[in-house]
Design a protein around this motif. Structure first.
Motif, mmCIF file in Angstrom:
data_model
loop_
_atom_site.group_PDB
_atom_site.id
_atom_site.type_symbol
_atom_site.label_atom_id
_atom_site.label_comp_id
_atom_site.label_asym_id
_atom_site.label_seq_id
_atom_site.Cartn_x
_atom_site.Cartn_y
_atom_site.Cartn_z
ATOM 1 N N ILE A 1 -27.304 8.916 23.152
ATOM 2 C CA ILE A 1 -28.749 8.902 23.393
ATOM 3 C C ILE A 1 -29.455 9.407 22.139
ATOM 4 O O ILE A 1 -29.091 10.444 21.597
ATOM 5 C CB ILE A 1 -29.117 9.812 24.582
ATOM 6 C CG1 ILE A 1 -28.345 9.388 25.841
ATOM 7 C CG2 ILE A 1 -30.611 9.813 24.832
ATOM 8 C CD1 ILE A 1 -28.363 10.435 26.939
ATOM 9 N N THR A 2 -30.470 8.675 21.693
ATOM 10 C CA THR A 2 -31.246 9.095 20.527
ATOM 11 C C THR A 2 -32.550 9.732 20.981
ATOM 12 O O THR A 2 -33.301 9.139 21.753
ATOM 13 C CB THR A 2 -31.552 7.888 19.616
ATOM 14 O OG1 THR A 2 -30.315 7.303 19.211
ATOM 15 C CG2 THR A 2 -32.338 8.315 18.387
ATOM 16 N N VAL A 3 -32.812 10.966 20.485
ATOM 17 C CA VAL A 3 -34.071 11.652 20.756
ATOM 18 C C VAL A 3 -34.889 11.622 19.469
ATOM 19 O O VAL A 3 -34.440 12.107 18.432
ATOM 20 C CB VAL A 3 -33.844 13.103 21.226
ATOM 21 C CG1 VAL A 3 -35.161 13.862 21.322
ATOM 22 C CG2 VAL A 3 -33.138 13.105 22.578
ATOM 23 N N ASN A 4 -36.077 11.026 19.547
ATOM 24 C CA ASN A 4 -36.985 10.928 18.405
ATOM 25 C C ASN A 4 -38.140 11.910 18.563
ATOM 26 O O ASN A 4 -38.487 12.300 19.687
ATOM 27 C CB ASN A 4 -37.527 9.496 18.277
ATOM 28 C CG ASN A 4 -36.433 8.495 17.984
ATOM 29 O OD1 ASN A 4 -35.567 8.740 17.159
ATOM 30 N ND2 ASN A 4 -36.472 7.367 18.669
ATOM 31 N N VAL A 5 -38.763 12.278 17.455
ATOM 32 C CA VAL A 5 -39.879 13.230 17.445
ATOM 33 C C VAL A 5 -41.001 12.742 18.365
ATOM 34 O O VAL A 5 -41.471 11.616 18.243
ATOM 35 C CB VAL A 5 -40.435 13.403 16.012
ATOM 36 C CG1 VAL A 5 -41.672 14.296 16.030
ATOM 37 C CG2 VAL A 5 -39.385 13.977 15.096
ATOM 38 N N GLY A 6 -41.409 13.610 19.292
ATOM 39 C CA GLY A 6 -42.550 13.333 20.154
ATOM 40 C C GLY A 6 -42.353 12.239 21.180
ATOM 41 O O GLY A 6 -43.302 11.833 21.842
ATOM 42 N N GLU A 7 -41.132 11.742 21.342
ATOM 43 C CA GLU A 7 -40.869 10.656 22.295
ATOM 44 C C GLU A 7 -39.979 11.142 23.430
ATOM 45 O O GLU A 7 -39.226 12.100 23.273
ATOM 46 C CB GLU A 7 -40.164 9.483 21.600
ATOM 47 C CG GLU A 7 -40.999 8.760 20.582
ATOM 48 C CD GLU A 7 -40.257 7.576 19.980
ATOM 49 O OE1 GLU A 7 -39.156 7.227 20.456
ATOM 50 O OE2 GLU A 7 -40.785 6.997 19.025
#
Length: 189
Positions: free
Chosen positions: A121-127
């Motif tokens: 799982i990819t966690v991106n800034v502010g998402e």
């Protein structure tokens, strides 16, 4: 050549937000003959960038409690009305994982994430990355057997036989099960 790397010691109160290089990465810098390799380090004052993961658990055919192992703290979800949702906020950007423990009587019929896969799982800034896991409850598997003692003859009165219904499936039936036995032509009950 190769074999070069650097690692910045980030001062307190700062976060390294990127460190790209024109050839390679900060962990594996490539120096090309006749060229200059440039690495640019960007630091941001304040808290590290964060995002979130929302896990949506859907069930078809009933509700249940489902166990998970994850790298962000999810241990279990219990569905009500066929769904459960839990959000994990404040996660540092990067990669996380989610695995559902197989549960008897259920089959996982879907697993997807809006950024990546449950395994990555990819966690991106502010998402917020949403992962949806769907399980379908296995149906009962009824076996009907008919048996009798002795011989049956056309015109007999009072002959008896037995109908046996067995559930070989992993889950019970819901409601009443009606079994109807159609007699062959020429026989009456």
């Amino acid at each position: 050549g190769g074999g070069y790397a650097f690692n910045e010691i980030v001062p307190s109160g700062w976060t390294q937000t990127s460190a790209p290089c024109t050839n390679g990465t900060s962990a594996a810098i490539v120096v090309v003959a006749g060229a200059t390799t440039t690495c640019v380090i960007t630091n941001t004052l304040g808290a590290p960038p964060v995002g979130a993961i929302t896990v949506v658990k859907n069930t078809v055919g009933g509700d249940g409690t489902f166990a998970f192992s994850s790298s962000f703290g999810l241990a279990y979800l219990t569905t009500n009305g066929g769904t459960a949702t839990l959000t994990f906020n404040g996660l540092a950007t990067g990669s996380y994982s989610l695995t559902e423990t197989a549960q008897s009587g259920w089959t996982q019929s879907g697993a997807s994430c809006t950024n990546g896969t449950p395994a990555s799982i990819t966690v991106n800034v502010g998402e917020t990355t949403t992962c949806t896991i769907t399980n379908t409850r296995a149906a009962p598997d009824l076996i009907i057997a008919k048996s009798h003692a002795g011989d049956f003859y056309q015109g007999d009165i009072g002959d008896a036989y037995t109908l046996t219904v067995t559930n070989a499936g992993p889950n019970p039936t819901t409601g009443v099960v009606t079994v109807t036995d159609a007699l062959p032509a020429g026989l009456t009950a």
